[in-house]
Enzyme design. Structure first.
Site, PDB file in Angstrom:
ATOM      1  N   HIS A  78       4.985   7.034  -2.114  1.00 36.53           N
ATOM      2  CA  HIS A  78       4.110   6.717  -0.984  1.00 36.53           C
ATOM      3  C   HIS A  78       4.437   5.334  -0.422  1.00 36.53           C
ATOM      4  CE1 HIS A  78       1.717   9.980  -2.770  1.00 36.53           C
ATOM      5  NE2 HIS A  78       1.106  10.082  -1.602  1.00 36.53           N
ATOM      6  N   HIS A 114      -1.259   5.710  -8.416  1.00 37.70           N
ATOM      7  CA  HIS A 114      -0.141   4.982  -9.020  1.00 37.70           C
ATOM      8  C   HIS A 114      -0.667   3.732  -9.708  1.00 37.70           C
ATOM      9  CE1 HIS A 114       3.632   6.941  -7.796  1.00 37.70           C
ATOM     10  NE2 HIS A 114       3.010   7.283  -6.683  1.00 37.70           N
ATOM     11  N   ASP A 128       3.850   0.160  -9.846  1.00 38.24           N
ATOM     12  CA  ASP A 128       4.594   1.148  -9.056  1.00 38.24           C
ATOM     13  C   ASP A 128       4.687   0.714  -7.598  1.00 38.24           C
ATOM     14  OD1 ASP A 128       4.554   2.554 -11.405  1.00 38.24           O
ATOM     15  OD2 ASP A 128       3.018   3.975 -10.769  1.00 38.24           O
TER      16      ASP A 128
END
Length: 335
Positions: free
Chosen positions: A202, A245, A249
């Site tokens: 993302h 996440h 990350d």
């Protein structure tokens, strides 16, 4: 003496050819990542045995599961703004080349002016307006495919415990081929995948949109920078609060994406010649030769030649096709 680079003997691809072929290369990297996600999903530690890792972001922001949908909304808006920037750069390119403005809505001038009006902030960014839309497009997709290929390797190497989201009760992949296809078609949003934590996919998309709007959007209007920053911060908060996440990350993904994008500098040749080698041999998907382009007008190019006695000679020539000999010195210092 003229410095000769290793790419001086190579025929560089037209920008439009690069713009199309690097999209296909991105799709190939998504396909490779989709296969890697099958491995990560199978290797993920059992959530009943291994609990989520301690994370300061999780401690600071309370869990709000539905914010996962807000992340998708923010990504959609950021991607739309990036497409708007590229389209408006194309209109700015046409104006810079002395071409007529597009007027498809002659019956409704107001709509035509809003959609096809030329935006120019007047900001001196050091980036030429000519072909800026194609170069921005190429930088976006080359960065995207490189980072996704790297992510496919990283997510397979180390399996992290699932965060406190739906992956605590992971679904089994009963049809791997279908899951790969769904990953390719929906860019992951419609497929089953857990364990692909380090690093965030993302965030790659979010950061790329931020870079396009920060660097190129500012050539059009000042509003792109603050708007993109606010959307990015909201996206990062949503990712952490929804436990999609770990915080690391996001940080690692942000750093990798920014670094890769800046290494692939804005260049009138498009992608670096090394990357063009990946697509230069293709027998399909647009010609390898530059064709006559209605968006191009003859331009004067100054060539500086160092003579033996220290004198300088400046020659002007009309060129319809750009070729680069040695490093593009004018690009140093550009984003």
């Amino acid at each position: 003496m003229v410095l000769m680079g290793p790419h001086s003997a190579l025929r560089l691809l037209p920008l439009k050819t690069q713009a199309i072929r690097f999209v296909l290369l991105l799709l190939l990297s998504v396909l490779i990542l989709a296969v890697a996600l099958l491995v990560t999903n199978a290797r993920m530690p059992d959530p009943k045995v291994v609990r989520p890792l301690p994370d300061i972001g999780f401690e600071v922001f309370p869990k709000v599961g539905w914010l996962e949908h807000l992340t998708d909304v923010c990504i959609f808006i950021l991607n739309f703004l990036s497409l708007l920037v590229v389209f408006k750069l194309y209109l700015l390119h046409r104006q810079n080349e002395g071409l007529d403005e597009l007027q498809p809505f002659s019956c409704c001038p107001l709509i035509g002016k809003i959609i096809f009006g030329v935006w120019d902030s007047g900001r001196q960014s050091g980036i030429e307006k000519r072909d800026a839309h194609l170069i921005a497009w190429i930088r976006y997709f080359t960065t995207y495919f490189i980072v996704l290929l790297f992510r496919a390797i990283v997510v397979v190497m180390t399996s992290y415990p699932a965060t406190d989201n739906h992956c605590q009760n992971p679904m089994k992949i009963t049809n791997p081929v279908k899951n790969v296809i769904m990953t390719l078609v929906t860019f992951g949003s419609g497929s089953i995948h857990c364990g692909d934590l380090m690093f965030s996919g993302h965030t790659v998309s979010i950061t790329l949109s931020l870079l396009v709007q920060w660097i190129y959007g500012s050539m059009l209007h000042w509003v792109f920078r603050p708007a993109s920053v606010l959307l990015v911060l909201l996206s990062f908060y949503s990712i952490i609060a929804s436990r999609s996440h770990y915080t690391d990350d996001i940080l690692v993904s942000f750093y990798i994406t920014v670094t890769t994008f800046l290494v692939l500098r804005h260049s009138p040749d498009g992608a670096p010649w090394q990357l063009q080698l990946l697509i230069g041999w293709w027998p399909c998907c647009v010609s390898n030769e530059e064709t006559e382009d209605s968006d191009r007008n003859p331009t004067f190019v100054a060539v500086e030649v160092f003579l033996p006695h220290g004198d300088y000679q400046c020659a002007e020539r009309i060129s319809e096709e750009k070729t680069t000999v040695g490093p593009a010195c004018g690009n140093f210092g550009h984003w």
